[in-house]
Design a protein around this motif. Structure first.
Motif, mmCIF file in Angstrom:
data_model
loop_
_atom_site.group_PDB
_atom_site.id
_atom_site.type_symbol
_atom_site.label_atom_id
_atom_site.label_comp_id
_atom_site.label_asym_id
_atom_site.label_seq_id
_atom_site.Cartn_x
_atom_site.Cartn_y
_atom_site.Cartn_z
ATOM 1 N N GLY A 109 0.812 -1.206 0.000
ATOM 2 C CA GLY A 109 0.000 0.000 0.000
ATOM 3 C C GLY A 109 0.849 1.261 0.000
ATOM 4 N N ALA A 110 1.887 1.304 0.832
ATOM 5 C CA ALA A 110 2.760 2.476 0.899
ATOM 6 C C ALA A 110 3.498 2.684 -0.421
ATOM 7 N N GLU A 111 3.924 1.589 -1.048
ATOM 8 C CA GLU A 111 4.618 1.707 -2.324
ATOM 9 C C GLU A 111 3.714 2.306 -3.391
ATOM 10 N N LYS A 112 2.440 1.889 -3.404
ATOM 11 C CA LYS A 112 1.484 2.443 -4.368
ATOM 12 C C LYS A 112 1.263 3.933 -4.123
ATOM 13 N N VAL A 113 1.130 4.313 -2.850
ATOM 14 C CA VAL A 113 0.940 5.728 -2.515
ATOM 15 C C VAL A 113 2.146 6.531 -2.967
ATOM 16 N N MET A 114 3.342 6.036 -2.701
ATOM 17 C CA MET A 114 4.567 6.756 -3.055
ATOM 18 C C MET A 114 4.714 6.870 -4.577
ATOM 19 N N GLU A 115 4.315 5.829 -5.306
ATOM 20 C CA GLU A 115 4.362 5.895 -6.764
ATOM 21 C C GLU A 115 3.386 6.934 -7.289
ATOM 22 N N LYS A 116 2.193 7.001 -6.690
ATOM 23 C CA LYS A 116 1.191 7.983 -7.103
ATOM 24 C C LYS A 116 1.664 9.407 -6.837
ATOM 25 N N LEU A 117 2.478 9.569 -5.804
ATOM 26 C CA LEU A 117 2.987 10.891 -5.439
ATOM 27 C C LEU A 117 4.266 11.254 -6.194
ATOM 28 N N GLY A 118 4.634 10.417 -7.165
ATOM 29 C CA GLY A 118 5.781 10.742 -8.002
ATOM 30 C C GLY A 118 7.024 9.934 -7.726
ATOM 31 N N GLY A 119 6.937 8.945 -6.838
ATOM 32 C CA GLY A 119 8.078 8.098 -6.556
ATOM 33 C C GLY A 119 8.399 7.161 -7.706
ATOM 34 N N ALA A 120 9.562 6.520 -7.624
ATOM 35 C CA ALA A 120 9.987 5.607 -8.689
ATOM 36 C C ALA A 120 9.069 4.402 -8.749
ATOM 37 N N LYS A 121 8.764 3.962 -9.981
ATOM 38 C CA LYS A 121 7.945 2.768 -10.179
ATOM 39 C C LYS A 121 8.859 1.556 -10.210
ATOM 40 N N HIS A 122 8.341 0.414 -9.743
ATOM 41 C CA HIS A 122 9.148 -0.810 -9.659
ATOM 42 C C HIS A 122 8.473 -1.917 -10.444
#
Length: 322
Positions: A109-122
């Motif tokens: 869940g945190a990874e998805k939130v961070m990706e939505k906020l502009g974080g790197a996709k994995h």
């Protein structure tokens, strides 16, 4: 002789009533346990359509069918026997398995939130160039079945935790019923969701003006629905993951977070009048999700930036593509 026959019939009647009671017990326990897994089921239903999004419409249902078979194997051949063995010989381990699953859901869940906020996709997505569709489809199915294994393990562990005091037969029956019902329910709904746009296109070609308009509206609605499902899935991951972690720490004797969140829930409920129950529950769910977001963000940082796990996979995928 008649006496012996009557005695035999009495014995058969007693066995039949006992079996009937056992079935009733299993059904009742399955109902109780099933309600506890609702959050994970919502997450599973919301996440799965993403595995066929962007692929050929002709491959959508075959892919979902393969994922469904993988899910049934996960539950019936791996998790159900494992859960029964665990409940018989090492029941104390259930809480740790639940917490591991809760940590995984928090991480996802945190990874998805961070990706939505502009974080790197994995990992590779449908937005990337796909050079081998068959290999990509196989990768998608494998990824979905792996994710299902985690979510199914949570469902089975939650279920087992609810029926830990029941007999072995009842536990086995409840796990089988919940596992089968969840699999059929989740992937049946997913199948309908991913084919709704095809239904809309079919209706849009009909002669009736109202039917055509409804079909076009259905096609236009699908991207919104899939976006909403993605959001619901992320929220469900965090809410369920955080709730599992809170309950786990409480059972292990660390009461501070559990007591604080429930105290907040009770405070909101007691001051909200007729909406107290709903607002209190929403407060607890939000607090659980926030805790999961913090725990998940820490795990994302450790895995991707310290242990470089995600980065190594991305680098390998990049090298393979070139």
């Amino acid at each position: 002789m008649p006496g012996g026959l009557v005695a035999l019939l009495d014995d058969v009647s007693i066995i039949a009533r006992s079996a009937s009671a056992s079935v009733d017990d299993i059904a009742a326990a399955a109902g109780r346990a099933g309600s506890k897994t609702a959050g994970v089921v919502i997450d599973d239903t919301a996440v799965t359509p993403s595995y066929v999004t962007g692929l050929s419409p002709a491959r959508e249902l075959p892919i979902i069918w393969k994922i469904t078979l993988g899910s049934l194997k996960n539950k019936m051949l791996i998790l159900l026997p494992g859960a029964l063995i665990l409940s018989e010989f090492l029941p104390a381990a259930i809480v740790f398995i639940l917490m591991l699953g809760g940590a995984y859901l928090s991480y996802e869940g945190a990874e998805k939130v961070m990706e939505k906020l502009g974080g790197a996709k994995h990992g590779k997505t449908v937005d990337d160039e796909i050079e081998d569709p068959a290999a990509f489809e196989k990768q998608r199915i494998s990824g979905a079945v792996r994710t299902d294994l985690i979510l199914s393990a949570e469902i089975m562990a939650i279920t087992l935790n609810e029926v830990a005091a029941e007999t072995l037969i009842t536990r086995a029956g409840v796990l089988a019923i919940v596992g089968l019902a969840v699999t059929v329910g989740v992937y049946g709904v997913v199948g309908m969701i991913v084919k709704m746009d095809d239904v809309g296109l079919h209706l849009a070609q009909k002669s009736n003006a109202f039917v055509r308009k409804f079909g076009r509206g259905l096609v236009a609605f699908m991207p919104w629905l899939l976006t909403a499902l993605s959001l619901v899935g992320t929220v469900a991951m965090l809410w369920v993951g955080g709730g599992i972690l809170l309950h786990g720490t409480h059972e292990l004797g660390w009461h501070a977070l559990y007591d604080a969140t429930h105290g907040l829930e009770e405070a909101v409920a007691s001051t909200s009048g007729s909406l107290g129950g709903i607002l209190g529950w929403l407060t607890y769910a939000a607090a659980s999700a926030l805790i999961a977001l913090v725990v998940g963000a820490i795990l994302v940082f450790l895995l991707h930036n310290v242990f470089k796990i995600g980065h190594e996979e991305d680098h390998a995928a990049h090298e393979a593509a070139h």
